[in-house]
Design a protein around this motif. Structure first.
Motif, PDB file in Angstrom:
ATOM      1  N   LEU A 105       0.812  -1.220   0.000  1.00  0.00           N
ATOM      2  CA  LEU A 105       0.000   0.000   0.000  1.00  0.00           C
ATOM      3  C   LEU A 105       0.845   1.269   0.000  1.00  0.00           C
ATOM      4  CD1 LEU A 105      -2.662  -1.065   2.664  1.00  0.00           C
ATOM      5  CD2 LEU A 105      -2.795  -1.251   0.187  1.00  0.00           C
ATOM      6  N   ALA A 106       2.138   1.104   0.134  1.00  0.00           N
ATOM      7  CA  ALA A 106       2.995   2.277   0.350  1.00  0.00           C
ATOM      8  C   ALA A 106       3.121   3.151  -0.890  1.00  0.00           C
ATOM      9  CB  ALA A 106       4.374   1.814   0.799  1.00  0.00           C
TER      10      ALA A 106
ATOM     11  N   SER B 158      -1.505   5.103   8.551  1.00  0.00           N
ATOM     12  CA  SER B 158      -1.067   5.460   9.914  1.00  0.00           C
ATOM     13  C   SER B 158      -0.584   4.309  10.778  1.00  0.00           C
ATOM     14  CB  SER B 158      -2.166   6.240  10.652  1.00  0.00           C
ATOM     15  OG  SER B 158      -1.550   7.083  11.602  1.00  0.00           O
ATOM     16  N   CYS B 159       0.095   3.349  10.184  1.00  0.00           N
ATOM     17  CA  CYS B 159       0.674   2.283  11.009  1.00  0.00           C
ATOM     18  C   CYS B 159       1.703   2.847  11.987  1.00  0.00           C
ATOM     19  CB  CYS B 159       1.308   1.220  10.131  1.00  0.00           C
ATOM     20  SG  CYS B 159       0.103   0.405   9.072  1.00  0.00           S
TER      21      CYS B 159
ATOM     22  N   ASN C 254       4.947   7.744   7.930  1.00  0.00           N
ATOM     23  CA  ASN C 254       4.072   6.732   7.329  1.00  0.00           C
ATOM     24  C   ASN C 254       4.303   6.692   5.828  1.00  0.00           C
ATOM     25  OD1 ASN C 254       2.619   5.906   9.513  1.00  0.00           O
ATOM     26  ND2 ASN C 254       0.747   6.960   8.940  1.00  0.00           N
TER      27      ASN C 254
HETATM   28 FE1  SF4 Z   1       2.050   0.161   4.643  1.00  0.00          FE
HETATM   29 FE2  SF4 Z   1       0.921   0.910   6.961  1.00  0.00          FE
HETATM   30 FE3  SF4 Z   1       3.059   2.153   6.078  1.00  0.00          FE
HETATM   31 FE4  SF4 Z   1       0.755   2.445   4.793  1.00  0.00          FE
HETATM   32  S1  SF4 Z   1       1.195   3.151   6.883  1.00  0.00           S
HETATM   33  S2  SF4 Z   1       2.772   2.129   3.900  1.00  0.00           S
HETATM   34  S3  SF4 Z   1      -0.145   0.399   5.078  1.00  0.00           S
HETATM   35  S4  SF4 Z   1       2.976   0.001   6.660  1.00  0.00           S
END
Ligand code: SF4
Length: 541
Positions: free
Chosen positions: A425-426, A464-465, A459
Motif C-alpha cells: 500500500l505504500a 497510519s501504522c 508513514n
Molecule cells: Fe504500509 Fe501501513 Fe506504512 Fe501504509 S502506513 S505504507 S499500510 S505500513
C-alpha cells in the motif's frame, strides 16, 4: 435488550440486527470460510505445491489470520501503487508477523526468531509499534517449518493480522516497574490462552486492537479496547476501561466507559467488548467497520449498557479515570526494578534490526545474566533483570549492534512504518528515510540541548501504522509535484500527542515536503520551537 439500528432505512450490516447478507468482498470470503481454516491448506497444499497454487482469497485475505501478507514486488515505484492491480503488486514472498503478546520474549524465543530471520527471511527483522517482530522474504514452502520452530518455544503467528483480535499490547515493564501497582500480565495470558485462535471470535468486522497495562505506556487512547491501571477509592487497584480508539483516515481517541474492572474481570470484559464488535460492528462498508464508528454512534453510555446487560449479565462498578503521562513512556535508558535489578531500554532506528542483531541481543542479555527481553509500542527493545555491575558492559556490547541505551533525542523519538520497501500500500520509502533523517538531525541539531522530546513519525501512506496523527511531527507519505516532476514526499501534521497531550496533529494542507528536503524542514520546525517555547513547554502544548 436488543438495540435498534441507528439508521433504519440503511443497514450497516450488523449481525445482531439480522443484517447478515455479506455486503463487501471481505465479508463474502470470511462467510465462505473462516480465516483460521487456511492453515490446513497452507500445510497440506500451498507449502507443497508452491506460490502459484494459492487461491486468491487465501492469498490476499485469509493468510493474514496466520500473520502472512504478500510482500510488495520490488522495483514498483510508489506513484504507481494505486493504479496497479493487486496481483501485479504481489511478490512471491511474504511478510510474516510473529505475535508477541505483551512484547514479552525469553532469550530462547528471541534466538528462535533470529534463526528464522537469518535462515528463511534474508536476515530481515523489524520491531513494530505493536510489539510484534516482522520478518520479510518468507517463502510459502518454509512456513510449516517456521511454525514448527515458533511453536516449539510457545510462540505463534495466530491472528497476528486479519479481522480478528490481534496482538495484545502490554507494558514492557510489567512485573518489574516500581511505578506499577498491579501486573496486568495474568489477564493478557488468560485472554491469549482462552481466546486467541477461537473460531467464535475470529470473524470480526475489521481488525481489533487491545492494550492492557497498569502504566499508560501502550498508547491506550488509540486502541479498540484498553485497560489502564487506576486505584479506585473504595475497591482498590484495577483498570479503567476505554473503547473506540483508532487512527488511519478517520482518527478517534478512545472514550472511557466510566466502568472499573478488577484484574480478574478484565478477560470477561474484553470478551464482551469483542462480542459486541462481532455482533453489532458495521460490516457493510469496510472503511466504516472499525469499532470506533459504532462507539461514535452509540456513545459510551449505550455501549456500557449493552455490554453489561447483553454480554456480562451484571453491572460493573463505576470507576475513576486512569492517570495519564506527560511524556511518552518509552523506557529507554537504565531503570531500577522493584527487585533491585535493572532494566535497560535500547533504541534501534525506527525498529529496524536483523536476525543477526537479535541473535546477538540474546547473547548479550544472557551474558548480562538476563533471560528476558521486551519489545515496546515505540519500536524499542528492553533487557530486563540486569545486575547493576553488568549494566555498563551490556550497554557497550549493544552499541555496535546499533542499539543505544543513551540515544540522541532524534534516534529516540523517530518511528517509521514498513513503507515502500515491502508494503503493497505504500507510496513512499520510510525506514531508510528515517535513518537518514536521524543522521541528519544528529549532525544539524547537535548541542541544541532541547529538554523535551519531539516525536517524528513517518508513514508510507494514509493508513497510519506509525501513528502519525499522534506525533509532534507526523509525516504522511505521498507523491509531491515539484515543477514538472513527481517525487516522494510527505504531508505534514503538527502537534499531535498521547497522554497529557492526547489529540491529533493539525494537518497543514498546503504544506508538503519532499523526501529530499525533509531534514531542512524538520530542523527549521525544531529550531523555531526551541526559540519560541517557554521553559518546560512541550511541543504539543
Ligand atoms: Fe504500509 Fe501501513 Fe506504512 Fe501504509 S502506513 S505504507 S499500510 S505500513
Amino acid at each position: 435488550m436488543r438495540v435498534t439500528a441507528t439508521t433504519p432505512t440503511k443497514t450497516h450490516g450488523q449481525w445482531a440486527l439480522d443484517e447478515r447478507e455479506p455486503l463487501n468482498h471481505n465479508e463474502e470470503f470470511k462467510a465462505e470460510d473462516d480465516g483460521l481454516n487456511v492453515r490446513r491448506r497452507i500445510e497440506e497444499v500451498y507449502a507443497r505445491e508452491g506460490f502459484a497454487s494459492i487461491a486468491p482469497d487465501d492469498l490476499r485475505g485469509r493468510m493474514r489470520w496466520w500473520g502472512l501478507y504478500t510482500q510488495r514486488r520490488q522495483g514498483i515505484d510508489g506513484g504507481r501503487t494505486a493504479s496497479i492491480p493487486p496481483e501485479e503488486l504481489d511478490d512471491e514472498y511474504f511478510m510474516l508477523r510473529v505475535r508477541c503478546d505483551g512484547g514479552a520474549l525469553s532469550t530462547e524465543q528471541l534466538r528462535v526468531i533470529a534463526g528464522i530471520s537469518t535462515e528463511f527471511g534474508r536476515d530481515t527483522a523489524d520491531i513494530t509499534d505493536r510489539q510484534n517482530i516482522q520478518l520479510h522474504w518468507i517463502r510459502i514452502e518454509d512456513v510449516p517449518e517456521i511454525w514448527r520452530r515458533l511453536e516449539a518455544v510457545e510462540l505463534s503467528t495466530t491472528e497476528a493480522c486479519g479481522d480478528c483480535p490481534r496482538v495484545l499490547l502490554g507494558s514492557p515493564v510489567a512485573g518489574v516497574s516500581a511505578e506499577e501497582v498491579i501486573d496486568a500480565t495474568p489477564a493478557i495470558r488468560e485472554i491469549s490462552r482462552r481466546w486467541i485462535g477461537d473460531p467464535t471470535i475470529s470473524n470480526l468486522p475489521r481488525k481489533f486492537k487491545t492494550a492492557i497495562s497498569w502504566l499508560p505506556d501502550t498508547a491506550p487512547e488509540i486502541n479498540d479496547v484498553s485497560f489502564v491501571g487506576v486505584v479506585h477509592p473504595e475497591l482498590g487497584p484495577g483498570f479503567d476501561v476505554l473503547v473506540g480508539g483508532g487512527l488511519s483516515t478517520n482518527p478517534k481517541l478512545a472514550v472511557r466507559l466510566g466502568a472499573f474492572a478488577t484484574l480478574e474481570e478484565v478477560p470477561d470484559v474484553w470478551r464482551g467488548v469483542v462480542e459486541i464488535f462481532r455482533d453489532y460492528g458495521y460490516r457493510r462498508l469496510r472503511h466504516r467497520a472499525r469499532i470506533k464508528f459504532l462507539v461514535q454512534d452509540w456513545g459510551p453510555e449505550k455501549f456500557r449498557e449493552v455490554l453489561e446487560t447483553e454480554y456480562l449479565g451484571r453491572r460493573l462498578a463505576d470507576g475513576p479515570a486512569a492517570p495519564v503521562s506527560e511524556v511518552p513512556m518509552d523506557h529507554i535508558g537504565v531503570h531500577e526494578q522493584t527487585d533491585g535489578l535493572r532494566y535497560v531500554g535500547f533504541a534501534p532506528v525506527a525498529g529496524r534490526v536483523s536476525g543477526a542483531v537479535l541473535s546477538s541481543v540474546a547473547d548479550a542479555a544472557e551474558a548480562a545474566g538476563s533471560q528476558r527481553v521486551r519489545l515496546t509500542p515505540y519500536q524499542k527493545l528492553l533487557v530486563l533483570d540486569v545486575a547493576e555491575d553488568r549494566v555498563e558492559p551490556l550497554i557497550e556490547t549493544m552499541r555496535p549492534l546499533g542499539l543505544e541505551a543513551r540515544p540522541t533525542p532524534w534516534r529516540r523519538s523517530v518511528m517509521a512504518c514498513t513503507g515502500l520497501e515491502f508494503c503493497k500500500l505504500a507510496i513512499v520509502e520510510t525506514k531508510q528515510r528515517a535513518r537518514d533523517l536521524v543522521d541528519e538531525l544528529e549532525q544539524r541539531l547537535d548541542g541544541l540541548g532541547l529538554d523535551t522530546p519531539v516525536s517524528i513519525h513517518l508513514n508510507g501512506c494514509p493508513n497510519s501504522c506509525a501513528r502519525i496523527q499522534t506525533a509532534d511531527i507526523g509525516l504522511k507519505g505521498q507523491i509531491v509535484t515539484v515543477g514538472e516532476e513527481q517525487v516522494e514526499g510527505f504531508q505534514v501534521h503538527l502537534g499531535g500527542g498521547l497522554g497529557a497531550d492526547a489529540g491529533f496533529g493539525r494537518k497543514l494542507r498546503a504544506l508538503k515536503v519532499t523526501s529530499a528536503e525533509l531534514g531542512d524542514y524538520v530542523e527549521r520546525v525544531v529550531r523555531r520551537f526551541d526559540e519560541q517555547r517557554v521553559p518546560g513547554e512541550r511541543f504539543a502544548e
